[in-house]
Write a protein that holds these residues in place. Structure first.
Motif, PDB file in Angstrom:
ATOM      1  N   ASN A  69     113.824 -14.055  -6.577  1.00  0.00           N
ATOM      2  CA  ASN A  69     113.320 -15.386  -6.217  1.00  0.00           C
ATOM      3  C   ASN A  69     112.589 -15.428  -4.879  1.00  0.00           C
ATOM      4  O   ASN A  69     112.473 -16.479  -4.269  1.00  0.00           O
ATOM      5  CB  ASN A  69     114.441 -16.427  -6.211  1.00  0.00           C
ATOM      6  CG  ASN A  69     115.006 -16.667  -7.587  1.00  0.00           C
ATOM      7  OD1 ASN A  69     114.515 -16.125  -8.565  1.00  0.00           O
ATOM      8  ND2 ASN A  69     116.021 -17.479  -7.679  1.00  0.00           N
ATOM      9  N   THR A  70     112.098 -14.299  -4.408  1.00  0.00           N
ATOM     10  CA  THR A  70     111.298 -14.257  -3.186  1.00  0.00           C
ATOM     11  C   THR A  70     109.968 -13.598  -3.493  1.00  0.00           C
ATOM     12  O   THR A  70     109.916 -12.500  -4.045  1.00  0.00           O
ATOM     13  CB  THR A  70     112.014 -13.462  -2.072  1.00  0.00           C
ATOM     14  OG1 THR A  70     113.269 -14.077  -1.809  1.00  0.00           O
ATOM     15  CG2 THR A  70     111.194 -13.447  -0.806  1.00  0.00           C
ATOM     16  N   LEU A  71     108.894 -14.289  -3.140  1.00  0.00           N
ATOM     17  CA  LEU A  71     107.543 -13.754  -3.283  1.00  0.00           C
ATOM     18  C   LEU A  71     107.098 -13.278  -1.904  1.00  0.00           C
ATOM     19  O   LEU A  71     107.164 -14.033  -0.934  1.00  0.00           O
ATOM     20  CB  LEU A  71     106.594 -14.841  -3.794  1.00  0.00           C
ATOM     21  CG  LEU A  71     105.102 -14.529  -3.747  1.00  0.00           C
ATOM     22  CD1 LEU A  71     104.763 -13.411  -4.719  1.00  0.00           C
ATOM     23  CD2 LEU A  71     104.296 -15.770  -4.070  1.00  0.00           C
ATOM     24  N   SER A  72     106.683 -12.013  -1.812  1.00  0.00           N
ATOM     25  CA  SER A  72     106.212 -11.447  -0.547  1.00  0.00           C
ATOM     26  C   SER A  72     104.749 -11.069  -0.695  1.00  0.00           C
ATOM     27  O   SER A  72     104.368 -10.406  -1.658  1.00  0.00           O
ATOM     28  CB  SER A  72     106.994 -10.193  -0.173  1.00  0.00           C
ATOM     29  OG  SER A  72     108.334 -10.501   0.047  1.00  0.00           O
ATOM     30  N   ILE A  73     103.950 -11.499   0.271  1.00  0.00           N
ATOM     31  CA  ILE A  73     102.541 -11.120   0.318  1.00  0.00           C
ATOM     32  C   ILE A  73     102.342 -10.395   1.638  1.00  0.00           C
ATOM     33  O   ILE A  73     102.619 -10.939   2.702  1.00  0.00           O
ATOM     34  CB  ILE A  73     101.620 -12.352   0.234  1.00  0.00           C
ATOM     35  CG1 ILE A  73     101.880 -13.107  -1.065  1.00  0.00           C
ATOM     36  CG2 ILE A  73     100.164 -11.943   0.349  1.00  0.00           C
ATOM     37  CD1 ILE A  73     101.134 -14.419  -1.175  1.00  0.00           C
ATOM     38  N   ARG A  74     101.882  -9.131   1.566  1.00  0.00           N
ATOM     39  CA  ARG A  74     101.668  -8.327   2.759  1.00  0.00           C
ATOM     40  C   ARG A  74     100.203  -7.920   2.848  1.00  0.00           C
ATOM     41  O   ARG A  74      99.576  -7.626   1.838  1.00  0.00           O
ATOM     42  CB  ARG A  74     102.510  -7.053   2.696  1.00  0.00           C
ATOM     43  CG  ARG A  74     103.948  -7.277   2.979  1.00  0.00           C
ATOM     44  CD  ARG A  74     104.699  -5.948   3.098  1.00  0.00           C
ATOM     45  NE  ARG A  74     106.053  -6.146   2.648  1.00  0.00           N
ATOM     46  CZ  ARG A  74     106.496  -5.948   1.420  1.00  0.00           C
ATOM     47  NH1 ARG A  74     105.693  -5.498   0.497  1.00  0.00           N
ATOM     48  NH2 ARG A  74     107.749  -6.181   1.111  1.00  0.00           N
ATOM     49  N   GLY A  75      99.708  -7.876   4.062  1.00  0.00           N
ATOM     50  CA  GLY A  75      98.363  -7.391   4.310  1.00  0.00           C
ATOM     51  C   GLY A  75      98.384  -6.379   5.425  1.00  0.00           C
ATOM     52  O   GLY A  75      99.017  -6.591   6.455  1.00  0.00           O
ATOM     53  N   ASN A  76      97.707  -5.253   5.206  1.00  0.00           N
ATOM     54  CA  ASN A  76      97.655  -4.202   6.208  1.00  0.00           C
ATOM     55  C   ASN A  76      96.307  -3.514   6.081  1.00  0.00           C
ATOM     56  O   ASN A  76      96.017  -2.919   5.047  1.00  0.00           O
ATOM     57  CB  ASN A  76      98.800  -3.214   6.007  1.00  0.00           C
ATOM     58  CG  ASN A  76      98.994  -2.318   7.201  1.00  0.00           C
ATOM     59  OD1 ASN A  76      98.311  -2.447   8.211  1.00  0.00           O
ATOM     60  ND2 ASN A  76      99.933  -1.392   7.083  1.00  0.00           N
ATOM     61  N   HIS A  77      95.477  -3.613   7.123  1.00  0.00           N
ATOM     62  CA  HIS A  77      94.164  -2.984   7.084  1.00  0.00           C
ATOM     63  C   HIS A  77      94.307  -1.480   7.062  1.00  0.00           C
ATOM     64  O   HIS A  77      95.057  -0.901   7.842  1.00  0.00           O
ATOM     65  CB  HIS A  77      93.327  -3.376   8.311  1.00  0.00           C
ATOM     66  CG  HIS A  77      92.580  -4.648   8.114  1.00  0.00           C
ATOM     67  ND1 HIS A  77      91.511  -4.753   7.259  1.00  0.00           N
ATOM     68  CD2 HIS A  77      92.739  -5.870   8.650  1.00  0.00           C
ATOM     69  CE1 HIS A  77      91.048  -5.978   7.296  1.00  0.00           C
ATOM     70  NE2 HIS A  77      91.789  -6.694   8.128  1.00  0.00           N
ATOM     71  N   SER A  78      93.564  -0.862   6.171  1.00  0.00           N
ATOM     72  CA  SER A  78      93.540   0.595   6.137  1.00  0.00           C
ATOM     73  C   SER A  78      92.324   1.044   6.938  1.00  0.00           C
ATOM     74  O   SER A  78      91.207   0.655   6.649  1.00  0.00           O
ATOM     75  CB  SER A  78      93.458   1.105   4.694  1.00  0.00           C
ATOM     76  OG  SER A  78      92.367   0.496   4.032  1.00  0.00           O
ATOM     77  N   ALA A  79      92.560   1.816   7.971  1.00  0.00           N
ATOM     78  CA  ALA A  79      91.479   2.296   8.827  1.00  0.00           C
ATOM     79  C   ALA A  79      90.753   3.440   8.136  1.00  0.00           C
ATOM     80  O   ALA A  79      91.385   4.326   7.559  1.00  0.00           O
ATOM     81  CB  ALA A  79      92.048   2.766  10.163  1.00  0.00           C
ATOM     82  N   PRO A  80      89.422   3.434   8.157  1.00  0.00           N
ATOM     83  CA  PRO A  80      88.690   4.538   7.542  1.00  0.00           C
ATOM     84  C   PRO A  80      88.908   5.831   8.329  1.00  0.00           C
ATOM     85  O   PRO A  80      89.075   5.801   9.553  1.00  0.00           O
ATOM     86  CB  PRO A  80      87.235   4.086   7.614  1.00  0.00           C
ATOM     87  CG  PRO A  80      87.182   3.055   8.684  1.00  0.00           C
ATOM     88  CD  PRO A  80      88.543   2.432   8.731  1.00  0.00           C
ATOM     89  N   ALA A  81      88.938   6.925   7.605  1.00  0.00           N
ATOM     90  CA  ALA A  81      89.144   8.225   8.248  1.00  0.00           C
ATOM     91  C   ALA A  81      87.920   8.582   9.080  1.00  0.00           C
ATOM     92  O   ALA A  81      86.824   8.107   8.845  1.00  0.00           O
ATOM     93  CB  ALA A  81      89.407   9.290   7.185  1.00  0.00           C
TER      94      ALA A  81
END
Length: 154
Positions: A69-81
């Protein structure tokens, strides 16, 4: 803000632990987080939509998951190599937040995610409440005395 002590209610109730935990969370300092901004809309009798402003994030940078019963939304920028793509420009002023985030939503019973879409910097998460047949109200037939006697005689 006032703090309420729910411990006397724990003595006389059964199965309401989750409700008291939610009430305790209302006053917690974690609720002061305002990034990223979001809207919650009711789109139908049993359907909802959460819209989260995620400008600058791609689909690969976002994670949506549900658990108990918990909705989690995560955002994490992926840095280009290093060495990939065009050379990076020097940022003179950063007004667009690109920091990692996690936003949690408590879902009611029988509410689940039916879909998600990323469109013009907005993440739309569609939710539907589907009540199972066993939890829906049902009518119980009342058998009169004559009906019971007729069944016994047969």
């Amino acid at each position: 803000m006032r703090q309420y002590d729910f411990s006397p209610l724990y003595r006389s109730t059964v199965g309401f632990d989750r409700l008291f935990s939610l009430l305790d969370q209302v006053n917690s300092p974690d609720n002061a987080v305002t990034y990223p901004p979001y809207n919650i809309e009711r789109t139908g009798e049993n359907s909802y939509r959460i819209t989260v402003a995620v400008a600058g994030f791609s689909e690969a940078d976002l994670t949506i998951e549900t658990k108990e019963n918990t909705l989690s939304i995560r955002g994490n920028h992926s840095a280009p190599a290093e060495g990939e793509g065009a050379p990076r420009n020097e940022v003179v002023y950063r007004g667009i937040a690109a920091r990692a985030f996690e936003r949690r939503f408590q879902l009611a019973d029988h509410v689940h995610v039916s879909g998600a879409a990323l469109e013009n910097g907005l993440l739309h998460v569609d939710l539907v409440r589907e009540i199972p047949e066993s939890a829906k109200p049902r009518r119980i037939a009342i058998n009169g005395v004559k009906n019971v006697e007729a069944k016994l005689a047969a």
